[in-house]
Design an enzyme around this catalytic site. Structure first.
Site, PDB file in Angstrom:
ATOM      1  N   SER A 467       0.933  -1.693  -0.183  1.00 43.27           N
ATOM      2  CA  SER A 467       0.176   0.010   0.132  1.00 43.27           C
ATOM      3  C   SER A 467       0.807   1.493  -0.033  1.00 43.27           C
ATOM      4  O   SER A 467       1.087   1.822  -1.166  1.00 43.27           O
ATOM      5  CB  SER A 467      -0.954  -0.453   1.319  1.00 43.27           C
ATOM      6  OG  SER A 467      -2.128   1.015   1.262  1.00 43.27           O
ATOM      7  N   ASP A 478      10.037   5.482 -10.472  1.00 45.06           N
ATOM      8  CA  ASP A 478       9.531   6.419 -11.324  1.00 45.06           C
ATOM      9  C   ASP A 478       9.771   7.560 -11.899  1.00 45.06           C
ATOM     10  O   ASP A 478      11.050   7.802 -13.325  1.00 45.06           O
ATOM     11  CB  ASP A 478       8.421   6.760 -11.892  1.00 45.06           C
ATOM     12  CG  ASP A 478       7.408   5.435 -11.573  1.00 45.06           C
ATOM     13  OD1 ASP A 478       7.545   3.793 -11.994  1.00 45.06           O
ATOM     14  OD2 ASP A 478       5.888   5.440 -11.314  1.00 45.06           O
ATOM     15  N   LYS A 492      -1.073  -4.485  -3.325  1.00 42.10           N
ATOM     16  CA  LYS A 492      -1.951  -3.768  -3.266  1.00 42.10           C
ATOM     17  C   LYS A 492      -2.564  -2.383  -3.903  1.00 42.10           C
ATOM     18  O   LYS A 492      -1.544  -2.101  -2.602  1.00 42.10           O
ATOM     19  CB  LYS A 492      -2.562  -4.036  -1.794  1.00 42.10           C
ATOM     20  CG  LYS A 492      -3.944  -3.199  -0.791  1.00 42.10           C
ATOM     21  CD  LYS A 492      -4.035  -3.515   0.247  1.00 42.10           C
ATOM     22  CE  LYS A 492      -6.067  -2.903   0.464  1.00 42.10           C
ATOM     23  NZ  LYS A 492      -5.270  -1.629   0.163  1.00 42.10           N
TER      24      LYS A 492
END
Length: 695
Positions: A467, A478, A492
């Protein structure tokens, strides 16, 4: 619509903390197991809320009705121990009727199945008690018992299920024989276990039947959606408080066992190093001398009542460690209940030296935020980002060459903290995209251009990082801001909210709450963290064999998806990952510490893959002795690496090779951190410019 936002992977499960004790439940007459008007109304409201607000749009039709029936039967009899194929065939006329039953509030089919279940429990318990009384078992006879029947077919007939129970009773007796119990104690323990199993089922009322049925509906849509009755809602409120009291463990039911889902960082169980995710609790005793009650087959709520208690009191737990397998004898764990403070879960730092460099390690067990302090207007309220900023300042003053953020076993927490923490390492920009059930996309951004740290960075993750941890790790990856190291994360990538169903009723009565999946996370580059998780740039060999773990292992989990990338600007060029991976593999192949972890992981995978055990006493004992010897050899290899004397045997204090104790002489918890430091050192050297040499 009133709702409470939930992040993390464990919000559904009960936490073992102190609370007002439930009243003792009397046995419920069979004739009272019928639906009432409140349950009919709740079913109608729940159906409307799911169809309108759930992220996944699944119509309540015949196709879903089939799934609901299958899941309801699995919920009642998960190990296929009570129903036969004849029972299942008898329920087949409901296969395409349960959708109509829910949408009309006509719940009689669910209660008919529940009453049949109770009848079958009575029959099987009578058989078990009869077999126990006869007690004429040959423990030299070559046969096996299949303890995991999740994927097995239903027993074809009464003859098959009677033989299944004969082997079950024989296995129960053998387990207690191997634990050193005499025949009289074995008979007393198992007689109590089986009669308690029947009594517990007889105590399940119409509300229990209703909750099991509507959860079969909710979970047929998606695994993080579930209904909580008013009573269970009270326990959820306890679990969400910042200051908690008990042993600090999240529990779930698995067949007839109570399994530890998570150990809460900073709690008594965590500090003891004796309880870990996957361990099964089979007995509970109070104080130093209280009788240890066998709790196999108990409802989770009742187990919770036995384990939680006042601060400074002792609880004794009989535990089957995860890696020991179903054939192992139990061990007894004594834990002192205590108050769990936010400070115990706070970020901490240390320094590791590797390859002539010094690296700061920030251990972050949760993404916490003192919402009460914030609401009260406290300027210095506690938060992850504030604590980490202070730790970074200290590490920079200590002249570290790089920083490692350790998110292993961090199951999530505050989305705000995940966003703000990312902002400490990037100039500014989007951190995560959130798509709701209507298709609208919101972008959580770091708007602060200040960076607390611009040096070399690594993020250490494992299969239990979930999470909010995945949001942070994905954003760092990224942006190219740092290396992600370790194992693929949990996967998740969804957001849940708690919906008070009473707000939809005319009289605003308490109808319980629905934990509802309302949105999905997407990375700034467009892909989701759902299902796949975050794949490390450099992957550890311990990732092998983890396919049946995480979101991808859950039934009906949302699939991976992607949306349009957000507008963001990576801060650095991609490193030469193949070179870093190769150097890592060469290094750990010769590293005794990592060999310890790999062998340990292989042992766990072997145990988890087993479905049956031998009923030959000599074979069972030999298997246990061999496992103990392998564990001892692994320990002693690691102790030699740390310059510690070898152990002659593993006693109760030392046998748990999976401990991550604060006092960790073997340095088990440091193995992955040390390798992350080596990888970060490789990365730093890789980025250094090559100096031209004259001929």
């Amino acid at each position: 619509m009133k709702k409470t936002l939930i992040l993390g992977i464990n919000a559904l499960y009960l936490l073992v903390f102190s609370a007002t004790a439930l009243a003792v439940v009397k046995e419920v007459p069979q004739e009272s197991l019928i639906p009432d008007n409140s349950q009919r109304q709740t079913a109608l409201i729940l159906n409307r809320v799911l169809e309108r607000y759930h992220y996944r749009k699944v119509p309540l039709d015949d196709k879903l009705s089939e799934k609901i029936l299958n899941r309801y039967l699995e919920a009642l009899d998960p190990n296929k121990s009570f129903f036969t194929q004849a029972d299942i065939d008898g329920f087949s006329h409901y296969r395409h009727e349960l959708d109509d039953a829910i949408s009309s509030g006509r719940l009689e089919p669910a209660f008919e199945i529940f009453r049949r279940f109770r009848q079958r429990v009575d029959q099987r318990v009578d058989l078990a008690l009869k077999l126990l009384k006869e007690n004429k078992f040959d423990f030299t006879r070559k046969e096996t018992y299949r303890f995991d029947r999740e994927d097995a077919p239903w027993a074809k007939n009464e003859t098959q299920i009677e033989d299944q129970w004969r082997k079950r009773v024989k296995n129960d007796i053998l387990g207690l024989r191997l634990a050193g119990k005499d025949d009289k104690k074995i008979r007393e323990t198992l007689e109590k276990r089986y009669t308690t199993m029947r009594r517990r089922v007889h105590q399940l009322d119409a509300g229990s039947a209703f909750q099991t049925f509507v959860n079969a509906y909710a979970l047929s849509i998606e695994p993080h959606t579930s209904y909580m009755s008013p009573e269970r809602s009270e326990n959820f409120d306890i679990s969400m408080r910042l200051s908690l009291q008990g042993i600090g463990a999240v529990l779930r039911s698995d067949d007839e066992y109570t399994v530890i889902q998570k150990v809460v960082p900073g709690g008594p169980a965590d500090k003891s190093g004796q309880l870990h995710a996957g361990d099964k609790i089979v007995g509970v005793g109070q104080g130093e001398k209280g009788e240890v009650e066998d709790i196999i087959g108990w409802p989770l709520q009742d187990v919770v009542e036995k384990i939680r208690g006042k601060k400074d009191t002792l609880v004794r737990l009989n535990v089957l460690p995860k890696a020991a397998g179903a054939s192992a004898p139990v061990k007894t764990v004594v834990i002192q209940r205590d108050k769990i403070k936010l400070e115990d879960q706070a970020a901490k730092s240390s320094i590791i030296e590797a390859d002539g460099m010094r690296f700061g390690v920030i251990d972050l067990p949760a993404f916490y935020r003192d919402f009460r302090g914030q609401a009260a207007g406290e300027k210095d309220f506690r938060s992850t980002t504030r604590d980490v900023r202070k730790l970074i300042d200290k590490l920079v003053k200590d002249h570290v060459d790089g920083i490692i953020v350790d998110l292993r076993n961090n199951g999530g927490g505050s989305l705000t903290e995940a966003t703000e923490l990312t902002g400490l390492f990037i100039p500014h920009g989007p951190v995560v995209q959130v798509k709701d059930s209507q298709g609208h996309i919101d972008v959580e951004r770091d708007s602060d251009p200040e960076e607390a740290y611009t040096g070399p960075l690594a993020v250490l993750v494992n299969r239990n990082s979930a999470s909010a941890s995945e949001i942070f790790a994905a954003a760092i990856q990224d942006y190219g801001r740092g290396l992600i190291i370790g194992e693929p994360t949990f996967g998740k990538g969804t957001v849940q909210s708690l919906v008070d169903l009473g707000q939809f009723s005319r009289h605003k009565q308490d109808l319980g709450r629905l934990r509802l999946t309302i949105a999905q996370f997407f990375r700034v580059r467009g892909g989701s963290t759902q299902h796949k998780g975050v794949i490390p740039d450099v992957q550890f060999p311990t990732a092998e064999g983890s396919g049946k773990h995480g979101e991808s292992s859950l039934d009906n989990a949302l699939p991976w998806a992607s949306i349009k990338p957000a507008e963001y600007h990576p801060v650095s060029k991609a490193p030469q990952l193949a070179m870093l991976q190769h150097k890592h593999e060469v290094r750990v192949a010769k590293d005794p510490g990592f060999n310890f972890l790999v062998e340990q992981n292989q042992e766990i995978n072997r145990m988890e893959a087993r479905k049956e055990v031998s009923l030959v006493e000599a074979e069972r004992k030999k298997e246990w002795d061999e496992r103990e010897q392998r564990a001892l050899e692994r320990h002693n290899k690691l102790r030699a690496l740390r310059g510690l004397p070898p152990l002659s045997k593993l006693d109760d204090d030392d046998e748990d090779e999976f401990a991550e104790k604060e006092d960790d002489p073997e340095g088990i918890n440091r193995i992955m951190q040390e390798e992350a430091a080596h990888i970060l050192a490789d990365y730093i050297r890789q980025q250094q410019p090559v100096t031209a040499q004259a001929d």
